[in-house]
Design a protein around this motif. Structure first.
Motif, PDB file in Angstrom:
ATOM      1  N   SER A   1       0.814  -1.223   0.000  1.00  0.00           N
ATOM      2  CA  SER A   1       0.000   0.000   0.000  1.00  0.00           C
ATOM      3  C   SER A   1       0.844   1.268   0.000  1.00  0.00           C
ATOM      4  O   SER A   1       0.464   2.276  -0.621  1.00  0.00           O
ATOM      5  CB  SER A   1      -0.944  -0.006   1.205  1.00  0.00           C
ATOM      6  OG  SER A   1      -0.221  -0.082   2.426  1.00  0.00           O
TER       7      SER A   1
ATOM      8  N   GLY B   1       1.635   2.982  -3.437  1.00  0.00           N
ATOM      9  CA  GLY B   1       0.644   3.794  -4.129  1.00  0.00           C
ATOM     10  C   GLY B   1       0.223   3.323  -5.511  1.00  0.00           C
ATOM     11  O   GLY B   1      -0.256   4.134  -6.313  1.00  0.00           O
TER      12      GLY B   1
ATOM     13  N   ASP C   1      -2.345   1.619  -6.237  1.00  0.00           N
ATOM     14  CA  ASP C   1      -3.795   1.841  -6.343  1.00  0.00           C
ATOM     15  C   ASP C   1      -4.107   3.278  -6.771  1.00  0.00           C
ATOM     16  O   ASP C   1      -5.069   3.528  -7.503  1.00  0.00           O
ATOM     17  CB  ASP C   1      -4.487   1.505  -5.022  1.00  0.00           C
ATOM     18  CG  ASP C   1      -3.968   2.339  -3.859  1.00  0.00           C
ATOM     19  OD1 ASP C   1      -2.736   2.540  -3.764  1.00  0.00           O
ATOM     20  OD2 ASP C   1      -4.783   2.796  -3.036  1.00  0.00           O
ATOM     21  N   LEU C   2      -3.285   4.225  -6.329  1.00  0.00           N
ATOM     22  CA  LEU C   2      -3.459   5.620  -6.750  1.00  0.00           C
ATOM     23  C   LEU C   2      -3.205   5.766  -8.252  1.00  0.00           C
ATOM     24  O   LEU C   2      -3.897   6.523  -8.941  1.00  0.00           O
ATOM     25  CB  LEU C   2      -2.511   6.529  -5.978  1.00  0.00           C
ATOM     26  CG  LEU C   2      -2.581   6.475  -4.446  1.00  0.00           C
ATOM     27  CD1 LEU C   2      -1.537   7.400  -3.843  1.00  0.00           C
ATOM     28  CD2 LEU C   2      -3.972   6.845  -3.966  1.00  0.00           C
TER      29      LEU C   2
ATOM     30  N   ASP D   1      -6.177   4.543 -10.020  1.00  0.00           N
ATOM     31  CA  ASP D   1      -7.214   5.581  -9.964  1.00  0.00           C
ATOM     32  C   ASP D   1      -6.958   6.662 -11.013  1.00  0.00           C
ATOM     33  O   ASP D   1      -7.901   7.158 -11.669  1.00  0.00           O
ATOM     34  CB  ASP D   1      -7.267   6.218  -8.581  1.00  0.00           C
ATOM     35  CG  ASP D   1      -7.876   5.301  -7.524  1.00  0.00           C
ATOM     36  OD1 ASP D   1      -8.569   4.335  -7.900  1.00  0.00           O
ATOM     37  OD2 ASP D   1      -7.661   5.566  -6.326  1.00  0.00           O
TER      38      ASP D   1
ATOM     39  N   PRO E   1       4.597   6.289  -7.654  1.00  0.00           N
ATOM     40  CA  PRO E   1       3.475   6.983  -7.013  1.00  0.00           C
ATOM     41  C   PRO E   1       3.398   6.794  -5.495  1.00  0.00           C
ATOM     42  O   PRO E   1       2.306   6.724  -4.936  1.00  0.00           O
ATOM     43  CB  PRO E   1       2.272   6.313  -7.692  1.00  0.00           C
ATOM     44  CG  PRO E   1       2.719   4.899  -7.911  1.00  0.00           C
ATOM     45  CD  PRO E   1       4.204   4.950  -8.144  1.00  0.00           C
TER      46      PRO E   1
ATOM     47  N   ARG F   1       2.968   6.648  -1.622  1.00  0.00           N
ATOM     48  CA  ARG F   1       2.251   7.394  -0.586  1.00  0.00           C
ATOM     49  C   ARG F   1       3.229   7.921   0.460  1.00  0.00           C
ATOM     50  O   ARG F   1       3.126   9.050   0.903  1.00  0.00           O
ATOM     51  CB  ARG F   1       1.255   6.472   0.131  1.00  0.00           C
ATOM     52  CG  ARG F   1      -0.095   6.354  -0.503  1.00  0.00           C
ATOM     53  CD  ARG F   1      -1.032   5.610   0.443  1.00  0.00           C
ATOM     54  NE  ARG F   1      -2.380   5.565  -0.103  1.00  0.00           N
ATOM     55  CZ  ARG F   1      -2.799   4.656  -0.964  1.00  0.00           C
ATOM     56  NH1 ARG F   1      -1.974   3.708  -1.363  1.00  0.00           N
ATOM     57  NH2 ARG F   1      -4.043   4.679  -1.414  1.00  0.00           N
TER      58      ARG F   1
ATOM     59  N   SER G   1       6.266  11.028  -6.759  1.00  0.00           N
ATOM     60  CA  SER G   1       5.831  11.818  -5.611  1.00  0.00           C
ATOM     61  C   SER G   1       6.995  12.642  -5.079  1.00  0.00           C
ATOM     62  O   SER G   1       8.157  12.244  -5.154  1.00  0.00           O
ATOM     63  CB  SER G   1       5.251  10.914  -4.527  1.00  0.00           C
ATOM     64  OG  SER G   1       6.108   9.833  -4.239  1.00  0.00           O
TER      65      SER G   1
ATOM     66  N   GLY H   1       0.226  11.093  -2.495  1.00  0.00           N
ATOM     67  CA  GLY H   1      -1.163  10.728  -2.242  1.00  0.00           C
ATOM     68  C   GLY H   1      -2.199  11.525  -3.002  1.00  0.00           C
ATOM     69  O   GLY H   1      -3.396  11.254  -2.864  1.00  0.00           O
ATOM     70  N   ASN H   2      -1.774  12.479  -3.828  1.00  0.00           N
ATOM     71  CA  ASN H   2      -2.720  13.355  -4.524  1.00  0.00           C
ATOM     72  C   ASN H   2      -3.002  12.806  -5.925  1.00  0.00           C
ATOM     73  O   ASN H   2      -2.213  12.996  -6.859  1.00  0.00           O
ATOM     74  CB  ASN H   2      -2.158  14.778  -4.611  1.00  0.00           C
ATOM     75  CG  ASN H   2      -3.186  15.789  -5.061  1.00  0.00           C
ATOM     76  OD1 ASN H   2      -3.948  15.553  -5.994  1.00  0.00           O
ATOM     77  ND2 ASN H   2      -3.208  16.937  -4.397  1.00  0.00           N
ATOM     78  N   VAL H   3      -4.134  12.121  -6.081  1.00  0.00           N
ATOM     79  CA  VAL H   3      -4.474  11.487  -7.358  1.00  0.00           C
ATOM     80  C   VAL H   3      -4.686  12.527  -8.447  1.00  0.00           C
ATOM     81  O   VAL H   3      -4.306  12.302  -9.605  1.00  0.00           O
ATOM     82  CB  VAL H   3      -5.721  10.599  -7.201  1.00  0.00           C
ATOM     83  CG1 VAL H   3      -6.162  10.038  -8.548  1.00  0.00           C
ATOM     84  CG2 VAL H   3      -5.444   9.457  -6.230  1.00  0.00           C
TER      85      VAL H   3
END
Length: 373
Positions: free
Chosen positions: A200, A203, A205-206, A209, A273, A275, A297, A316-318
């Motif tokens: 996780s 990132g 998953d980000l 997204d 990406p 987090r 990031s 964390g900013n998609v």
């Protein structure tokens, strides 16, 4: 600049002085280096890569290297230097006596204890925050932080240096330039690539997204190669299915070495990406060396690794990630500009350049530990 860390070589003024400094090191005596890398081959990761690259260059420059690690191995790959896996107390003590300097590539309490019995210069390179994964400071972390005043400390980025309670010398990480380089024979016809563990904090998953947002908001459907493995893989596959991204996303499994370099050479953009705040980011250097621009990031030390060769976004900013990807994919001039900046950026991270900076620290630590006549 904060007073508690010093960029390596900062006292040298001008290219001529710097080259003279490097040349002068060649004529200094060889050093017996006891090298501690808690994790090492066959484990795969940034610290394992840096340990191998540095040890090989130290050896090539005429120094003796013995590496101790807690990583077991069934099939032993041949290395040019001895690897002592999970040494006994007596073996470790004898190794510390052998070395002119005890180098920890990340501090390890498991191998540091002989220094209470044998006085030897201790150099610690910090590749990660000394804390629990959730940021808390546990008792082991407190012990490590307390012991650092007895070591000469190296930080791989200003971000790491700023969080240490002691002075440190900033020396960035090297990358394996013999493996990660441009390959003119490979066709660069793929879009995005992620390389790393599937957890996780990284990132992914980000990133998925962001793919969905690009498709829904502007009709962009870039292809993404996910290179790596980890406990979140099943959840990420389910996210791909749920978001109807199956035609865009391909899970490639873990890759390393020349196989990974070939994959990077096929892609235009490497995405990092994360987090969490990365202490540095060797994967960014590897991607840049293979001709990728990087979208990554901005927190921690990752920005130092990316340098002028990519586009940052807030951790964390998609929405920012989506915008950065759109810019990179829709304007080839951005990618070409990043590639043009790559040679100068990568020159600072060449293995021999970084190893010479480490050797300078080792020699200073050895000189400082000698008793006055």
């Amino acid at each position: 600049m904060p007073p508690h860390f010093i960029p390596a070589g900062a006292e040298q003024k001008g290219i001529a002085a710097f080259l003279g400094w490097l040349q002068s090191l060649v004529f200094l005596p060889a050093v017996n280096i006891l090298f501690s890398s808690h994790r090492f081959f066959p484990s795969i990761g940034g610290i394992e890569t840096v340990s191998r690259v540095l040890a090989e260059v130290f050896l090539s420059l005429g120094h003796q290297v013995k590496l101790v690690t807690q990583t077991p191995a069934k099939d032993m790959e041949a290395f040019a230097f001895p690897i002592i896996r999970r040494p006994s107390a007596s073996v470790l003590l004898s190794l510390v006596k052998w070395g002119d300097v005890f180098f920890h590539n990340n501090i390890s309490l498991q191998t540091a204890w002989p220094l209470a019995l044998v006085r030897k210069p201790w150099v610690v390179a910090h590749h990660i925050w000394i804390s629990r994964p959730d940021g808390r400071i546990g008792w082991r972390d407190r012990l490590k932080l307390g012991l650092l005043r007895h070591a000469t400390n190296i930080a791989i980025s200003p971000a790491i240096a700023q969080r240490l309670p002691v002075a440190s010398i900033v020396i960035p990480d090297p990358y394996d330039s013999s493996v990660f380089r441009l390959d003119a024979g490979v066709k660069r016809d793929l879009d995005l690539i992620y390389v790393g563990r599937l957890v996780s904090d990284k990132g992914v998953d980000l990133l998925l997204d962001a793919l969905g947002k690009m498709r829904n908001e502007c009709g962009l459907k870039p292809r993404l190669s996910v290179v790596g493995s980890g406990p979140e893989e099943a959840g990420l596959r389910e996210q791909v299915k749920r978001s109807d991204l199956g035609e865009q996303v391909k899970f490639m499994g873990a890759r390393c070495g020349r196989e990974l370099a070939a994959l990077l050479n096929q892609h235009r953009v490497l995405v990092v990406p994360s987090r969490w705040e990365e202490p540095f980011g060797i994967v960014a250097l590897e991607g840049i060396a293979c001709g990728c621009m990087v979208v990554g990031s901005s927190g921690g030390g990752l920005g130092e690794a990316i340098g002028p060769c990519g586009l940052p976004f807030s951790n964390g900013n998609v929405q920012e990630l989506t915008q950065a990807l759109q810019k990179a994919l829709q304007d080839d001039r951005i990618i070409e500009k990043c590639r043009a900046m790559a040679p100068a950026h990568l020159a600072r991270h060449q293995p021999r350049v970084i190893a010479q900076q480490y050797l300078d620290v080792f020699r200073r630590a050895c000189a400082a530990s000698r008793p006055l006549p």
